[in-house]
Design a protein around this motif. Structure first.
Motif, PDB file in Angstrom:
ATOM      1  N   LEU A 183     -41.730  -0.626 -25.229  1.00 17.82           N
ATOM      2  CA  LEU A 183     -42.867  -1.432 -24.777  1.00 17.82           C
ATOM      3  C   LEU A 183     -44.183  -0.839 -25.260  1.00 17.82           C
ATOM      4  O   LEU A 183     -44.314   0.375 -25.426  1.00 17.82           O
ATOM      5  N   THR A 184     -45.143  -1.687 -25.476  1.00 17.94           N
ATOM      6  CA  THR A 184     -46.502  -1.239 -25.749  1.00 17.94           C
ATOM      7  C   THR A 184     -47.277  -1.210 -24.430  1.00 17.94           C
ATOM      8  O   THR A 184     -46.833  -1.792 -23.426  1.00 17.94           O
ATOM      9  N   PRO A 185     -48.432  -0.550 -24.388  1.00 17.53           N
ATOM     10  CA  PRO A 185     -49.235  -0.556 -23.154  1.00 17.53           C
ATOM     11  C   PRO A 185     -49.588  -1.957 -22.664  1.00 17.53           C
ATOM     12  O   PRO A 185     -49.800  -2.165 -21.463  1.00 17.53           O
ATOM     13  N   ALA A 186     -49.633  -2.927 -23.575  1.00 18.36           N
ATOM     14  CA  ALA A 186     -49.978  -4.300 -23.179  1.00 18.36           C
ATOM     15  C   ALA A 186     -48.958  -4.889 -22.216  1.00 18.36           C
ATOM     16  O   ALA A 186     -49.270  -5.806 -21.447  1.00 18.36           O
ATOM     17  N   ALA A 187     -47.723  -4.373 -22.232  1.00 18.02           N
ATOM     18  CA  ALA A 187     -46.671  -4.895 -21.360  1.00 18.02           C
ATOM     19  C   ALA A 187     -46.863  -4.484 -19.907  1.00 18.02           C
ATOM     20  O   ALA A 187     -46.191  -5.017 -19.012  1.00 18.02           O
ATOM     21  N   ASN A 188     -47.779  -3.552 -19.649  1.00 13.61           N
ATOM     22  CA  ASN A 188     -47.999  -3.109 -18.270  1.00 13.61           C
ATOM     23  C   ASN A 188     -48.459  -4.239 -17.363  1.00 13.61           C
ATOM     24  O   ASN A 188     -48.338  -4.145 -16.142  1.00 13.61           O
ATOM     25  N   ARG A 189     -48.994  -5.295 -17.963  1.00 13.44           N
ATOM     26  CA  ARG A 189     -49.472  -6.400 -17.121  1.00 13.44           C
ATOM     27  C   ARG A 189     -48.341  -7.106 -16.380  1.00 13.44           C
ATOM     28  O   ARG A 189     -48.594  -7.848 -15.428  1.00 13.44           O
ATOM     29  N   PHE A 190     -47.102  -6.899 -16.808  1.00 13.89           N
ATOM     30  CA  PHE A 190     -45.963  -7.525 -16.145  1.00 13.89           C
ATOM     31  C   PHE A 190     -45.496  -6.742 -14.919  1.00 13.89           C
ATOM     32  O   PHE A 190     -44.584  -7.178 -14.216  1.00 13.89           O
ATOM     33  N   PHE A 191     -46.107  -5.606 -14.660  1.00 10.78           N
ATOM     34  CA  PHE A 191     -45.672  -4.752 -13.572  1.00 10.78           C
ATOM     35  C   PHE A 191     -46.817  -4.531 -12.592  1.00 10.78           C
ATOM     36  O   PHE A 191     -47.986  -4.711 -12.943  1.00 10.78           O
ATOM     37  N   PRO A 192     -46.491  -4.145 -11.341  1.00 14.10           N
ATOM     38  CA  PRO A 192     -47.533  -4.007 -10.319  1.00 14.10           C
ATOM     39  C   PRO A 192     -48.663  -3.102 -10.774  1.00 14.10           C
ATOM     40  O   PRO A 192     -48.434  -2.025 -11.309  1.00 14.10           O
ATOM     41  N   SER A 193     -49.881  -3.541 -10.563  1.00 15.63           N
ATOM     42  CA  SER A 193     -51.041  -2.768 -10.991  1.00 15.63           C
ATOM     43  C   SER A 193     -51.774  -2.103  -9.836  1.00 15.63           C
ATOM     44  O   SER A 193     -52.706  -1.342 -10.053  1.00 15.63           O
ATOM     45  N   GLY A 194     -51.360  -2.380  -8.617  1.00 19.48           N
ATOM     46  CA  GLY A 194     -52.034  -1.762  -7.478  1.00 19.48           C
ATOM     47  C   GLY A 194     -53.496  -2.148  -7.368  1.00 19.48           C
ATOM     48  O   GLY A 194     -54.312  -1.346  -6.940  1.00 19.48           O
ATOM     49  N   TYR A 195     -53.839  -3.393  -7.778  1.00 19.36           N
ATOM     50  CA  TYR A 195     -55.223  -3.843  -7.727  1.00 19.36           C
ATOM     51  C   TYR A 195     -56.133  -2.853  -8.441  1.00 19.36           C
ATOM     52  O   TYR A 195     -57.145  -2.381  -7.914  1.00 19.36           O
ATOM     53  N   SER A 196     -55.773  -2.502  -9.680  1.00 21.96           N
ATOM     54  CA  SER A 196     -56.415  -1.402 -10.397  1.00 21.96           C
ATOM     55  C   SER A 196     -57.912  -1.594 -10.560  1.00 21.96           C
ATOM     56  O   SER A 196     -58.687  -0.649 -10.376  1.00 21.96           O
ATOM     57  N   ASP A 197     -58.342  -2.798 -10.948  1.00 19.24           N
ATOM     58  CA  ASP A 197     -59.777  -3.003 -11.169  1.00 19.24           C
ATOM     59  C   ASP A 197     -60.584  -2.753  -9.903  1.00 19.24           C
ATOM     60  O   ASP A 197     -61.629  -2.099  -9.930  1.00 19.24           O
ATOM     61  N   LEU A 198     -60.096  -3.281  -8.794  1.00 17.40           N
ATOM     62  CA  LEU A 198     -60.786  -3.084  -7.522  1.00 17.40           C
ATOM     63  C   LEU A 198     -60.769  -1.613  -7.126  1.00 17.40           C
ATOM     64  O   LEU A 198     -61.784  -1.072  -6.675  1.00 17.40           O
TER      65      LEU A 198
ATOM     66  N   VAL B 238     -60.531   1.104  -9.035  1.00 17.75           N
ATOM     67  CA  VAL B 238     -61.436   1.892  -9.874  1.00 17.75           C
ATOM     68  C   VAL B 238     -62.882   1.655  -9.461  1.00 17.75           C
ATOM     69  O   VAL B 238     -63.683   2.594  -9.366  1.00 17.75           O
ATOM     70  N   SER B 239     -63.244   0.401  -9.197  1.00 15.68           N
ATOM     71  CA  SER B 239     -64.610   0.081  -8.775  1.00 15.68           C
ATOM     72  C   SER B 239     -64.951   0.770  -7.454  1.00 15.68           C
ATOM     73  O   SER B 239     -66.057   1.315  -7.294  1.00 15.68           O
ATOM     74  N   LEU B 240     -64.009   0.756  -6.514  1.00 13.76           N
ATOM     75  CA  LEU B 240     -64.251   1.403  -5.219  1.00 13.76           C
ATOM     76  C   LEU B 240     -64.413   2.912  -5.359  1.00 13.76           C
ATOM     77  O   LEU B 240     -65.256   3.520  -4.689  1.00 13.76           O
ATOM     78  N   ILE B 241     -63.605   3.516  -6.229  1.00 19.80           N
ATOM     79  CA  ILE B 241     -63.708   4.961  -6.443  1.00 19.80           C
ATOM     80  C   ILE B 241     -65.098   5.324  -6.964  1.00 19.80           C
ATOM     81  O   ILE B 241     -65.739   6.258  -6.487  1.00 19.80           O
ATOM     82  N   HIS B 242     -65.566   4.576  -7.947  1.00 20.01           N
ATOM     83  CA  HIS B 242     -66.901   4.837  -8.484  1.00 20.01           C
ATOM     84  C   HIS B 242     -67.976   4.637  -7.413  1.00 20.01           C
ATOM     85  O   HIS B 242     -68.943   5.413  -7.323  1.00 20.01           O
ATOM     86  N   SER B 243     -67.811   3.601  -6.585  1.00 21.95           N
ATOM     87  CA  SER B 243     -68.801   3.321  -5.534  1.00 21.95           C
ATOM     88  C   SER B 243     -68.811   4.430  -4.485  1.00 21.95           C
ATOM     89  O   SER B 243     -69.883   4.836  -4.012  1.00 21.95           O
ATOM     90  N   ILE B 244     -67.634   4.915  -4.108  1.00 26.19           N
ATOM     91  CA  ILE B 244     -67.550   5.996  -3.119  1.00 26.19           C
ATOM     92  C   ILE B 244     -68.195   7.267  -3.659  1.00 26.19           C
ATOM     93  O   ILE B 244     -68.925   7.968  -2.947  1.00 26.19           O
ATOM     94  N   LYS B 245     -67.930   7.581  -4.936  1.00 22.71           N
ATOM     95  CA  LYS B 245     -68.552   8.761  -5.545  1.00 22.71           C
ATOM     96  C   LYS B 245     -70.066   8.640  -5.540  1.00 22.71           C
ATOM     97  O   LYS B 245     -70.785   9.595  -5.255  1.00 22.71           O
ATOM     98  N   GLU B 246     -70.551   7.439  -5.864  1.00 27.67           N
ATOM     99  CA  GLU B 246     -71.994   7.219  -5.922  1.00 27.67           C
ATOM    100  C   GLU B 246     -72.633   7.331  -4.538  1.00 27.67           C
ATOM    101  O   GLU B 246     -73.724   7.886  -4.383  1.00 27.67           O
ATOM    102  N   ALA B 247     -71.920   6.819  -3.531  1.00 21.96           N
ATOM    103  CA  ALA B 247     -72.500   6.798  -2.178  1.00 21.96           C
ATOM    104  C   ALA B 247     -72.329   8.119  -1.435  1.00 21.96           C
ATOM    105  O   ALA B 247     -73.244   8.562  -0.731  1.00 21.96           O
ATOM    106  N   PHE B 248     -71.162   8.765  -1.610  1.00 22.42           N
ATOM    107  CA  PHE B 248     -70.852   9.935  -0.785  1.00 22.42           C
ATOM    108  C   PHE B 248     -70.527  11.197  -1.587  1.00 22.42           C
ATOM    109  O   PHE B 248     -70.271  12.244  -1.002  1.00 22.42           O
TER     110      PHE B 248
END
Length: 219
Positions: free
Chosen positions: A75-90, A92-102
């Motif tokens: 498989l190529t990395p592009a195939a990862n979209r067929f498997f659970p992503s754990g709401y990755s975009d959200l 990652v965004s939350l991690i950056h926001s928490i670092k910025e705030a706290f």
């Protein structure tokens, strides 16, 4: 439903099956794939070529002690979209926001709370099990439900491998290494002090799987 639609649906299911199998087994050649799907080599190649055109699989060569290198499909990395992503975009965004705030200290506290909650949940399922193999099998079952595609293998020396073939939090872990650090501590806690656990292969370091070696401590 028309014959063309039925044929298309069968092809779609077969190609998704190939993707799932390559995720589970790693690189496979046409012969091995043909036997799994009871299809001719020519039919399997047609499916693989279609997946290759979509950028989902590619060819690699694996050296063999004798003869020519084996031609494997992976498989190529592009195939990862067929498997659970754990709401990755959200995530990652939350991690950056928490670092910025706290700051990093605030993020570490949040990870401590997450780790404590996961420990409690895992121990509810593993707490009554004493046999290490049974514990690992139950842990693998839990992790699979969470999207990690986990399994346990027994080694010749009596140790065990806990193998996770997919990481549903990979993108988040890439920007927050504490997630993986806490994971190793989590496993040690729920498996008990009578075992030693270490991580060998690591998806974020370029490995195909995350592999943990678990050994029982000598009395």
């Amino acid at each position: 439903m028309s014959k063309n639609q039925i044929k298309k649906d069968v092809s779609t299911r077969t190609r998704r099956g190939i993707i799932d199998l390559l995720k589970e087994q790693g690189g496979m050649d046409v012969v091995a794939l043909s036997s799994q799907f009871s299809l001719s080599g020519m039919a399997i190649r047609q499916h693989l070529n279609a997946l290759k055109e979509e950028g989902l699989v590619m060819n690699v060569e694996e050296s063999r002690p004798m003869g020519r290198p084996a031609k494997l499909w992976v498989l190529t990395p592009a195939a990862n979209r067929f498997f659970p992503s754990g709401y990755s975009d959200l995530s990652v965004s939350l991690i950056h926001s928490i670092k910025e705030a706290f700051g990093n200290e605030g993020l570490d506290k949040l990870l401590d709370v997450r780790n404590k909650n996961m420990q409690e949940q895992y121990l509810q399922h593993l707490g009554g099990i004493s046999d290490i193999r049974e514990k690992l099998e139950k842990l693998a079952e839990i992790r699979t439900i969470e999207g990690y595609m986990a399994e346990v293998k027994t080694q010749d020396d009596g140790s065990f491998l806990l193998i996770e073939k997919h990481c549903p939090i990979c993108e988040a872990a890439a920007v927050c290494t504490g997630l993986c650090k806490n994971e190793l501590h989590l496993f040690q806690t729920v498996l008990g002090n009578n075992v030693h656990i270490e991580r060998g292969e690591y998806i974020l370091a370029g490995g195909r799987n995350c592999i943990y070696t678990v050994r029982q401590n000598k009395p």
